[in-house]
Scaffold this active site. Sequence first.
Site, PDB file in Angstrom:
ATOM      1  N   GLY A   1       0.761  -1.179   0.031  1.00  0.00           N
ATOM      2  CA  GLY A   1       0.049   0.079  -0.040  1.00  0.00           C
ATOM      3  C   GLY A   1       0.813   1.145   0.104  1.00  0.00           C
TER       4      GLY A   1
ATOM      5  CG  HIS B   1       2.913   0.615  -5.490  1.00  0.00           C
ATOM      6  ND1 HIS B   1       3.236   1.553  -4.422  1.00  0.00           N
ATOM      7  CD2 HIS B   1       3.739  -0.605  -4.848  1.00  0.00           C
ATOM      8  CE1 HIS B   1       3.738   1.122  -3.240  1.00  0.00           C
ATOM      9  NE2 HIS B   1       4.193  -0.228  -3.534  1.00  0.00           N
TER      10      HIS B   1
ATOM     11  N   GLY C   1       8.996  -5.301  -8.859  1.00  0.00           N
ATOM     12  CA  GLY C   1       9.665  -4.121  -9.302  1.00  0.00           C
ATOM     13  C   GLY C   1      11.179  -4.573  -9.074  1.00  0.00           C
TER      14      GLY C   1
ATOM     15  CB  VAL D   1       8.715   4.335 -11.129  1.00  0.00           C
ATOM     16  CG1 VAL D   1       7.948   5.583 -11.524  1.00  0.00           C
ATOM     17  CG2 VAL D   1       8.217   3.218 -12.306  1.00  0.00           C
TER      18      VAL D   1
ATOM     19  CB  SER E   1      10.155   4.246  -1.727  1.00  0.00           C
ATOM     20  OG  SER E   1      10.393   3.498  -0.325  1.00  0.00           O
TER      21      SER E   1
ATOM     22  NE  ARG F   1      10.700   1.140   4.876  1.00  0.00           N
ATOM     23  CZ  ARG F   1      10.326  -0.161   4.477  1.00  0.00           C
ATOM     24  NH1 ARG F   1      10.750  -0.472   3.130  1.00  0.00           N
ATOM     25  NH2 ARG F   1      10.072  -0.920   5.084  1.00  0.00           N
TER      26      ARG F   1
HETATM   27  P1  AMP Z   1       6.108  -2.382  -1.645  1.00  0.00           P
HETATM   28  O1  AMP Z   1       4.623  -2.078  -1.401  1.00  0.00           O
HETATM   29  O2  AMP Z   1       7.093  -1.589  -1.316  1.00  0.00           O
HETATM   30  O3  AMP Z   1       6.171  -3.752  -1.014  1.00  0.00           O
HETATM   31  O4  AMP Z   1       6.198  -2.753  -3.191  1.00  0.00           O
HETATM   32  C1  AMP Z   1       5.162  -3.469  -3.876  1.00  0.00           C
HETATM   33  C2  AMP Z   1       5.864  -3.775  -5.263  1.00  0.00           C
HETATM   34  O5  AMP Z   1       5.948  -2.588  -5.819  1.00  0.00           O
HETATM   35  C3  AMP Z   1       7.398  -4.636  -5.276  1.00  0.00           C
HETATM   36  O6  AMP Z   1       7.258  -5.516  -6.287  1.00  0.00           O
HETATM   37  C4  AMP Z   1       8.235  -3.347  -5.397  1.00  0.00           C
HETATM   38  O7  AMP Z   1       9.652  -3.772  -5.829  1.00  0.00           O
HETATM   39  C5  AMP Z   1       7.559  -2.589  -6.259  1.00  0.00           C
HETATM   40  N1  AMP Z   1       8.165  -1.260  -6.147  1.00  0.00           N
HETATM   41  C6  AMP Z   1       8.354  -0.377  -5.203  1.00  0.00           C
HETATM   42  N2  AMP Z   1       9.077   0.490  -5.529  1.00  0.00           N
HETATM   43  C7  AMP Z   1       9.017   0.816  -6.970  1.00  0.00           C
HETATM   44  C8  AMP Z   1       9.696   1.667  -7.908  1.00  0.00           C
HETATM   45  N3  AMP Z   1      10.058   2.821  -7.454  1.00  0.00           N
HETATM   46  N4  AMP Z   1       9.552   1.362  -9.052  1.00  0.00           N
HETATM   47  C9  AMP Z   1       9.021   0.119  -9.530  1.00  0.00           C
HETATM   48  N5  AMP Z   1       8.475  -0.699  -8.707  1.00  0.00           N
HETATM   49  C10 AMP Z   1       8.554  -0.607  -7.405  1.00  0.00           C
END
Ligand code: AMP
Length: 296
Positions: free
Chosen positions: A40, A46, A156, A185, A194, A196
Site C-alpha cells: 500500500g 506501484h 519491481g 520508477v 518508495s 518510505r
Molecule cells: P512495496 O509496496 O514496497 O512492498 O512494493 C510492492 C511492489 O512494488 C514490489 O514489487 C516493489 O519492488 C515494487 N516497487 C516499489 N517501488 C518501486 C519503484 N520505484 N519502481 C518500480 N517498482 C517498485
Amino acid sequence: MSDAPPRTELAVVERPEQLRELSRVWELAALRSGLVPTMGALHQGHLALIRAARSRCQRVVVSVFVNPRQFGATEDLAGYPRPLRQDLERLRSEGVDAAYCPALEVMYPPGFATEVAVRAAGSRWEAERRPGHFVGVATVMTKLLATARPEVAFLGEKDIQQVAVVTRLARDLDLGTEISVCPTVREEDGLACSSRNQRLSPEGRMAAAVLARALARTGAEFVGGQRSGDALADVAASVVAEEPRAELDYAGVVDPSDFEPAELARPSSRVMLAARVEGVRLIDNATLAQAAQLPC
Ligand code: AMP
C-alpha cells in the site's frame, strides 16, 4: 485488453476464500489474471506495475497488506504509512478489478505455523541486514500466489533480491505463475519512488537523491574504464558520504546471479545501495549499464 468482457467495479475482498472464488470465476471464463502485490501507500512505482499488469492481463488483482513478518523487531512497522482509502481510490481510477486487503489475523490466524525459506537472495545486503526478512516475504508471497493463482505476478526491480526469491519460489513450488519484473520508477532527480519517501522532511527528501547520484557516479566511473568491483563500490560509498543527512548502510557491486561481490565489473553487474536518511532506510540498485544513464 479489448477482447475481454467489460470490467466491473473494484471488488474489495478481505478473505482468502473470496479471492480464490474470484480467481476461479476468471479462470472458468478463460480470463488471464495478473497480481500486483504491495504494502500500500501506492506511488508511481506501484502504478507502473499495475499498468503493466493491465496491458498483459484481462483481470488485475492488487494486494494491499503490510506484512509484519518481513519487518525486523527494530524496523519501522508501526510508522509504515497505511492510507487505505486513498489507495482504493487509486485502484478504482486505474481500473483494477480487485483489491485484496486481508486483516492481520486473516493472513496469520492463531496457530499459524508455516514458514517458507528460499535460498535465492544470497547472504549479503538485505539478507544480511534484515535477518528473517526474506522468509517473511516468501511466506506471504506463497500465500498470495496460492490464493490468487495469477498467470503473471508483477514485481519491481527496485527490490531485486526479493525478485530473486519470488521467482525461485514460483518455480520451485510449481505455482505456474510467471514473474514479470518492471523497471524502477524514479522521481525527476533520480530518487526511486518508495512508500518510505513520504516519511522524509523536504530537506530529507532532497538529501535522499544522493542514492541515485551515487548510482550515477558509479555508472560513469565504469563507463570511464574502472573495472574493479571494489573500487566502484567505494565510489558509490564516497558519494553517499558527501551528504551529511545520509548514513550509508552498504554499497556493493555484485554478480547478478548470486549477489556476491563482482571482482571484474561488467555492464550487467549490479550496484546495491542502502542508506538511512532521517532514520528512514532507503534502498536502491541498478546495473552498471542502467546506472550510467541516471541523472548525476
Ligand atoms: P512495496 O509496496 O514496497 O512492498 O512494493 C510492492 C511492489 O512494488 C514490489 O514489487 C516493489 O519492488 C515494487 N516497487 C516499489 N517501488 C518501486 C519503484 N520505484 N519502481 C518500480 N517498482 C517498485
